[in-house]
Design a protein around this motif. Structure first.
Motif, PDB file in Angstrom:
ATOM      1  N   ILE A   7      43.815  24.910  51.708  1.00 35.40           N
ATOM      2  CA  ILE A   7      44.159  23.633  50.844  1.00 35.40           C
ATOM      3  C   ILE A   7      45.313  24.236  49.715  1.00 35.40           C
ATOM      4  O   ILE A   7      46.021  23.455  49.240  1.00 35.40           O
ATOM      5  CB  ILE A   7      42.676  23.072  49.938  1.00 35.40           C
ATOM      6  CG1 ILE A   7      42.073  22.559  51.147  1.00 35.40           C
ATOM      7  CG2 ILE A   7      43.139  22.438  48.855  1.00 35.40           C
ATOM      8  CD1 ILE A   7      40.731  22.337  50.771  1.00 35.40           C
ATOM      9  N   LEU A   8      44.945  25.587  49.114  1.00 33.45           N
ATOM     10  CA  LEU A   8      45.984  26.125  48.031  1.00 33.45           C
ATOM     11  C   LEU A   8      47.396  25.965  48.708  1.00 33.45           C
ATOM     12  O   LEU A   8      48.310  25.715  47.967  1.00 33.45           O
ATOM     13  CB  LEU A   8      45.405  27.504  47.802  1.00 33.45           C
ATOM     14  CG  LEU A   8      46.376  28.158  46.857  1.00 33.45           C
ATOM     15  CD1 LEU A   8      46.236  27.344  45.324  1.00 33.45           C
ATOM     16  CD2 LEU A   8      45.755  29.767  46.518  1.00 33.45           C
ATOM     17  N   VAL A  11      48.847  22.599  48.837  1.00 31.46           N
ATOM     18  CA  VAL A  11      49.310  22.096  47.388  1.00 31.46           C
ATOM     19  C   VAL A  11      50.441  22.723  46.871  1.00 31.46           C
ATOM     20  O   VAL A  11      51.184  22.052  46.414  1.00 31.46           O
ATOM     21  CB  VAL A  11      48.102  21.988  46.534  1.00 31.46           C
ATOM     22  CG1 VAL A  11      48.384  22.232  45.021  1.00 31.46           C
ATOM     23  CG2 VAL A  11      46.759  21.653  46.935  1.00 31.46           C
ATOM     24  N   LEU A  14      53.229  21.164  48.548  1.00 33.53           N
ATOM     25  CA  LEU A  14      53.511  19.709  48.025  1.00 33.53           C
ATOM     26  C   LEU A  14      54.297  19.819  46.789  1.00 33.53           C
ATOM     27  O   LEU A  14      55.212  18.975  46.550  1.00 33.53           O
ATOM     28  CB  LEU A  14      52.289  18.815  47.997  1.00 33.53           C
ATOM     29  CG  LEU A  14      52.413  17.540  47.453  1.00 33.53           C
ATOM     30  CD1 LEU A  14      53.052  16.804  48.308  1.00 33.53           C
ATOM     31  CD2 LEU A  14      51.054  17.016  46.945  1.00 33.53           C
ATOM     32  N   PHE A  15      53.851  20.717  45.933  1.00 32.22           N
ATOM     33  CA  PHE A  15      54.525  20.736  44.620  1.00 32.22           C
ATOM     34  C   PHE A  15      55.855  21.125  44.766  1.00 32.22           C
ATOM     35  O   PHE A  15      57.075  21.016  44.163  1.00 32.22           O
ATOM     36  CB  PHE A  15      53.878  21.648  43.902  1.00 32.22           C
ATOM     37  CG  PHE A  15      52.643  21.064  43.076  1.00 32.22           C
ATOM     38  CD1 PHE A  15      53.068  19.571  42.439  1.00 32.22           C
ATOM     39  CD2 PHE A  15      51.291  21.447  43.019  1.00 32.22           C
ATOM     40  CE1 PHE A  15      51.873  18.971  41.863  1.00 32.22           C
ATOM     41  CE2 PHE A  15      50.249  20.734  42.519  1.00 32.22           C
ATOM     42  CZ  PHE A  15      50.549  19.724  42.068  1.00 32.22           C
ATOM     43  N   PHE A  43      53.047  20.622  54.588  1.00 28.19           N
ATOM     44  CA  PHE A  43      51.909  20.083  53.638  1.00 28.19           C
ATOM     45  C   PHE A  43      50.997  19.510  54.651  1.00 28.19           C
ATOM     46  O   PHE A  43      49.843  19.367  54.547  1.00 28.19           O
ATOM     47  CB  PHE A  43      52.458  19.275  52.557  1.00 28.19           C
ATOM     48  CG  PHE A  43      51.198  18.431  51.902  1.00 28.19           C
ATOM     49  CD1 PHE A  43      50.174  19.107  50.951  1.00 28.19           C
ATOM     50  CD2 PHE A  43      51.333  17.046  52.057  1.00 28.19           C
ATOM     51  CE1 PHE A  43      49.380  18.378  50.389  1.00 28.19           C
ATOM     52  CE2 PHE A  43      50.126  16.377  51.407  1.00 28.19           C
ATOM     53  CZ  PHE A  43      49.332  16.965  50.554  1.00 28.19           C
ATOM     54  N   LEU A  47      47.144  19.875  56.099  1.00 26.45           N
ATOM     55  CA  LEU A  47      45.935  19.178  55.724  1.00 26.45           C
ATOM     56  C   LEU A  47      45.381  18.666  57.233  1.00 26.45           C
ATOM     57  O   LEU A  47      44.150  18.451  57.179  1.00 26.45           O
ATOM     58  CB  LEU A  47      46.541  18.057  54.984  1.00 26.45           C
ATOM     59  CG  LEU A  47      46.567  18.181  53.562  1.00 26.45           C
ATOM     60  CD1 LEU A  47      47.055  16.825  52.887  1.00 26.45           C
ATOM     61  CD2 LEU A  47      45.512  18.845  52.797  1.00 26.45           C
TER      62      LEU A  47
END
Length: 54
Positions: A7-8, A11, A14-15, A43, A47
């Motif tokens: 998950i990290l 994220v 994504l950023f 990303f 997921l």
């Protein structure tokens, strides 16, 4: 790989993709737009990836 680590990474990707979009669109930087697409794809891959059955 642990769920929290996955998950990290997702994220962060994504950023980074958003940052590439923000920087690439006003300057016309096609490289940043392509990099943004790749990071966004990474990303979504992170997921939707399923854990391996052990």
């Amino acid at each position: 790989m642990s769920t929290m680590k996955r998950i990290l990474i997702a994220v962060v990707c994504l950023f980074a993709a958003i940052a590439c979009y923000v920087f690439g669109i006003p300057t016309g930087g096609a490289v940043f737009l392509v990099l943004g697409f790749l990071l966004e794809g990474l990303f979504w891959f992170q997921l939707t990836r399923r854990k391996r059955a052990s």
